[in-house]
Design a protein around this motif. Structure first.
Motif, PDB file in Angstrom:
ATOM      1  N   ASP A  11      34.978  47.741 107.212  1.00  0.00           N
ATOM      2  CA  ASP A  11      35.966  47.287 106.226  1.00  0.00           C
ATOM      3  C   ASP A  11      36.557  48.498 105.524  1.00  0.00           C
ATOM      4  O   ASP A  11      35.979  49.592 105.546  1.00  0.00           O
ATOM      5  N   ILE A  12      37.759  48.339 104.921  1.00  0.00           N
ATOM      6  CA  ILE A  12      38.418  49.388 104.142  1.00  0.00           C
ATOM      7  C   ILE A  12      38.826  48.766 102.815  1.00  0.00           C
ATOM      8  O   ILE A  12      39.290  47.613 102.757  1.00  0.00           O
ATOM      9  N   SER A  13      38.675  49.493 101.737  1.00  0.00           N
ATOM     10  CA  SER A  13      39.047  48.997 100.413  1.00  0.00           C
ATOM     11  C   SER A  13      40.552  48.808 100.345  1.00  0.00           C
ATOM     12  O   SER A  13      41.311  49.352 101.150  1.00  0.00           O
ATOM     13  N   ASN A  14      41.019  48.049  99.385  1.00  0.00           N
ATOM     14  CA  ASN A  14      42.448  47.775  99.216  1.00  0.00           C
ATOM     15  C   ASN A  14      43.246  49.060  98.973  1.00  0.00           C
ATOM     16  O   ASN A  14      44.408  49.164  99.393  1.00  0.00           O
ATOM     17  N   SER A  15      42.631  49.990  98.265  1.00  0.00           N
ATOM     18  CA  SER A  15      43.346  51.250  97.982  1.00  0.00           C
ATOM     19  C   SER A  15      43.332  52.203  99.169  1.00  0.00           C
ATOM     20  O   SER A  15      44.083  53.181  99.218  1.00  0.00           O
ATOM     21  N   GLY A  16      42.472  51.952 100.147  1.00  0.00           N
ATOM     22  CA  GLY A  16      42.351  52.830 101.298  1.00  0.00           C
ATOM     23  C   GLY A  16      41.508  54.052 101.036  1.00  0.00           C
ATOM     24  O   GLY A  16      41.327  54.892 101.942  1.00  0.00           O
ATOM     25  N   ALA A  17      40.968  54.178  99.837  1.00  0.00           N
ATOM     26  CA  ALA A  17      40.195  55.371  99.496  1.00  0.00           C
ATOM     27  C   ALA A  17      38.768  55.279  99.976  1.00  0.00           C
ATOM     28  O   ALA A  17      38.060  56.299 100.049  1.00  0.00           O
TER      29      ALA A  17
ATOM     30  N   ALA B 120      29.468  52.958 101.384  1.00  0.00           N
ATOM     31  CA  ALA B 120      30.828  53.190 100.874  1.00  0.00           C
ATOM     32  C   ALA B 120      31.129  54.691 100.995  1.00  0.00           C
ATOM     33  O   ALA B 120      30.668  55.505 100.183  1.00  0.00           O
ATOM     34  N   VAL B 121      31.912  55.075 102.023  1.00  0.00           N
ATOM     35  CA  VAL B 121      32.197  56.485 102.330  1.00  0.00           C
ATOM     36  C   VAL B 121      33.638  56.796 101.957  1.00  0.00           C
ATOM     37  O   VAL B 121      34.542  55.962 102.174  1.00  0.00           O
ATOM     38  N   LYS B 122      33.833  58.021 101.399  1.00  0.00           N
ATOM     39  CA  LYS B 122      35.196  58.454 101.078  1.00  0.00           C
ATOM     40  C   LYS B 122      36.014  58.521 102.368  1.00  0.00           C
ATOM     41  O   LYS B 122      35.526  58.992 103.397  1.00  0.00           O
ATOM     42  N   ALA B 123      37.215  58.033 102.287  1.00  0.00           N
ATOM     43  CA  ALA B 123      38.048  57.921 103.493  1.00  0.00           C
ATOM     44  C   ALA B 123      38.256  59.253 104.187  1.00  0.00           C
ATOM     45  O   ALA B 123      38.263  59.336 105.430  1.00  0.00           O
ATOM     46  N   GLU B 124      38.411  60.327 103.413  1.00  0.00           N
ATOM     47  CA  GLU B 124      38.683  61.619 104.035  1.00  0.00           C
ATOM     48  C   GLU B 124      37.476  62.205 104.757  1.00  0.00           C
ATOM     49  O   GLU B 124      37.625  63.145 105.550  1.00  0.00           O
TER      50      GLU B 124
END
Length: 783
Positions: free
Chosen positions: A212-218, A197-201
């Protein structure tokens, strides 16, 4: 049987109740489509199975088909070569185990349950298949770790590869260079791949594949390139595992498919057994038994006999009904008060007959027996139909017409309120005509009615019989007890009063009642009271009869005891006389021996004379009763004389005398036989029972031999020894003895034969046969 009649009798509700006792969906299906049969053999077989099931549950109350399920369809797929899932195979495995347990339980009672044991024989054994399935799958349908060596090897490699992959990803999570890029310090799976689980930025800071990407996109779920090869290897092993599992399940499905037909046959047999057990559980709940049915060879096919039968849907409040139809009459006309149980009686009669012909136990006591009806027809309840524009009367007539057209010899017909709902005179006439037609048809039946004319008609018509439900005049309530032979009053006015109709209306109704109707009701009440009085008298007489019988038994026992005492006293007296005779004879012998030694001829002759006189008197004293009663042997016999049979020791009457052959024919009770004249003695008494005065000398228990050896004895002791031996032989009831004296000079032989010639117990004597000693021994026959 037609659905309409079965519905009126509420037979479908009985099926539903029994189905609730089934533990297997296939057996429930059997019950719900059950219909009465007219095949006697089929009915008897189903009733026998029900009785056997009741015996089984008495010994094995826990035996059931619980756990079985209908796996017929997947079994057929397996037989066609289709692979089954693990959960389906596990369900089949469970069914096989239940089948085994069910067959074992039936086998434990096979001696008492031959029919169910024969059904259980259709359940085959699958021990090898069970072991194979247990080795491969769990009860939940998962594969066992050692389902195959290849699968075990793949799973071990998967475990190692998982650990390797986890270690690589864990290093990235804990690394100083990358851990601040991580959103959560966990390892997850996305689309079957291990990910972080990596921070999007910061997704560009860790090179890899985003799954996969979380629902919040974070958060992005990323598989690092550094672990990509290891992940690929893990995925390959998973594919290999899936293929091995598929291969194993396909092979196991094929093994199951090879036994599919046998398993399906076992399930069908189990359904029949569970169906029988369901009937037994139902019988236990409602206290039911199997009624007997008349077989095809029976000469009494048309008799209904119900013993304390109860309607199965009413429960404990049902009033027992005992009834017999078909012996002296074929149709009963049931009358009596409203709400008195007439309709329930019809339904009970019809429903229990239908249940019996469906092979079901009925709530009745033992001794109940029913014919196998060719059809059961009922017209019960309100037949009004708005859709068909039929009134109640028209509805009834429509149904009765159907019944008359379908019924035939051997049918059971039940008609409620026959001829009602129309003009009473026309309705009564129509009812009588219908009853006459049913009689000619040869049907058995029961009808209910309130028509007075119908009560009289049933009384005067051969083959019809009145029956009534009683009405308690004191409580103004029906008793629900059926009485054959007398009609009952409707008691409509009394019933209306009980339900709250104002007294003024009740009195007005009584005043308006016609004189004839009122007198008939009063007469019926008087008859009912008289019947009750007679029943009470009959019960009293029955109790008195039992009491007299018990007293007679007591007197008989006392007479028997007194007779035994009398016999014992007489026997004791006779034994005492025999002992006294023996003692006197010994004393006489001693006296005579003493005199012989003194060589006094005169004294010797005097002693002999005294001895003979004493013996004669003793003999006369003992046998005086017989000698007074029995006439000489040489007296002529004629028809009607009473004689004593010597060998049989009984009295008889002379039936005829054959002057040519000398034989006579006698009768003793029911026996008749012919015998020689010397075998009987005429009695001086008239024909009748001979007093029991015959003397019998019984052995006191001493063992007496059949021969006496006097060789080597002194001549002076011979007479004493021989006399004592003959007395003992007579006491022991020996008919014949042998005295061995040898040849020698002949002195011992002469002493023996001289004494035998004058001894009172000796009948005759002669030399023994050559093979038994010839002239060296003397055979003596005792009297």
């Amino acid at each position: 049987m037609q659905d309409k009649d079965l519905s009126l009798l509420e037979f479908p509700r009985i099926r539903e109740i029994i189905a609730e006792f089934c533990h297997f969906e296939l057996s429930r299906a059997l019950v719900l489509k059950l219909l009465p049969s007219t095949d006697v053999d089929w009915i008897e077989a189903r009733l026998a199975e029900s009785a056997e099931a009741r015996r089984i549950l008495q010994h094995e109350p826990g035996l059931s088909a619980y756990g079985l399920s209908d796996v017929t369809e997947p079994l057929r797929f397996a037989h066609l070569g289709r692979g089954l899932e693990g959960k389906v195979l596990a369900e089949i495995r469970r069914n096989i185990g239940v089948l085994r347990q069910l067959k074992s339980g039936i086998g434990d009672t096979s001696a008492d349950t031959p029919r169910l044991a024969a059904i259980a024989e259709n359940i085959a054994g699958f021990s090898t298949l069970e072991k194979t399935m247990d080795r491969i799958i769990t009860a939940d349908g998962e594969l066992q770790p050692g389902a195959s060596p290849e699968l075990l090897n793949i799973r071990n490699r998967l475990r190692a590869k998982r650990d390797e992959m986890t270690a690589k990803l864990q290093n990235l999570i804990q690394s100083e260079a990358t851990r601040h890029y991580i959103q959560e310090p966990i390892i997850t799976e996305r689309e079957g791949r291990f990910s972080l689980a990596v921070k999007a930025e910061y997704k560009g800071e860790i090179k890899g594949i985003v799954h996969d990407i979380s629902n919040s996109g974070a958060t992005v779920f990323l598989e690092p390139f550094t672990a990509l090869e290891t992940g690929n290897e893990f995925k390959e092993l998973e594919i290999m595992e899936a293929r091995e599992i598929e291969r194993i399940l396909r092979e196991l499905s094929a093994a199951v498919g090879n036994h599919a037909a046998a398993i399906i046959s076992g399930l069908r047999a189990a359904a029949e057994i569970d169906y029988a057990l369901a009937k037994a559980r139902y019988a236990h709940q409602v206290k039911a038994l199997e009624a007997a049915v008349y077989s095809n060879s029976s000469s009494e096919k048309g008799i209904i006999h119900l013993n304390n039968a109860r309607h199965p849907l009413i429960g404990d409040s049902a009033i027992p009904l005992s009834i017999e139809i078909g012996k002296d009459f074929s149709i009963i006309v049931i009358t009596g008060p409203n709400t008195g149980g007439k309709t329930v009686a019809l339904k009970t009669l019809g429903l229990l007959s239908a249940m019996t012909q469906a092979g079901l136990p009925i709530p009745a006591e033992s001794g109940s027996r029913l014919p196998v009806f060719s059809g059961i027809f009922a017209d019960i309840g309100d037949e009004q139909s708005v859709q068909e524009a039929l009134s109640t009367f028209s509805g009834h007539m429509n149904n009765i017409a159907r019944i008359i057209n379908l019924a035939k010899d051997g049918s059971l017909i039940l008609l409620d309120e026959l001829g009602a709902s129309t003009d009473p005179q026309e309705g009564s006439a129509l009812a009588r005509a219908i009853l006459l037609h049913l009689q000619v048809l040869g049907a058995l039946g029961a009808v209910t009615s309130h028509f007075t004319d119908l009560k009289v008609f049933a009384h005067v018509t051969q083959g019809l019989q009145n029956a009534s439900f009683e009405f308690d005049p004191d409580t103004l309530k029906p008793t629900y007890r059926l009485t054959l032979g007398s009609p009952g009053g409707s008691n409509a006015i009394a019933t209306a009063a009980r339900y709250g109709i104002p007294p003024t209306i009740i009195e007005t109704a009584r005043g308006l009642l016609s004189g004839g109707g009122r007198r008939l009701e009063e007469l019926l009440n008087v008859l009912q009271e008289e019947k009750q009085r007679l029943e009470d008298q009959q019960k009293l007489i029955s109790r008195e009869r039992i009491s007299l019988h018990n007293r007679q038994q007591i007197l008989q026992t006392e007479l028997s005891r007194l007779h035994d005492e009398k016999t014992g006293i007489i026997q004791t007296a006779r034994d005492t006389i025999v002992e006294e005779i023996s003692q006197l004879q010994k004393e006489l012998r001693l006296a005579r021996n003493t005199l012989e030694k003194e060589r006094s001829t005169a004294a010797l002759n005097q002693a002999k004379t005294i001895s003979e006189n004493v013996r004669t008197r003793l003999k006369q004293g003992i046998f005086s009763e017989i000698s007074n009663e029995v006439a000489p042997d040489n007296e002529l016999l004629k028809t009607g004389d009473r004689v004593w049979l010597k060998e049989a020791e009984i009295e008889a009457d002379v039936v005829s005398v054959n002057d040519k052959t000398g034989q006579i024919e006698v009768s003793a009770g029911s026996l008749r036989f012919k015998l020689e004249r010397q075998g009987v003695v005429k009695t001086n008494g008239i024909s009748g029972k001979r007093p029991d005065t015959k003397v019998r000398i019984l052995s006191a228990g001493k063992q007496i031999g059949i021969e006496l050896d006097l060789r080597g004895k002194r001549a002076d002791d011979i007479e004493t020894l021989l006399d004592e031996y003959l007395n003992n032989a007579a006491t022991a009831n020996l008919p014949e003895v042998r005295v061995i004296h040898g040849y020698g000079t002949g002195v011992l032989r002469d002493i023996v034969r001289q004494q035998a010639a004058r001894h009172p117990l000796v009948g005759n004597f002669f030399s023994a046969p050559r093979d038994q000693g010839g002239d060296g021994a003397t055979v003596i026959r005792l009297k």
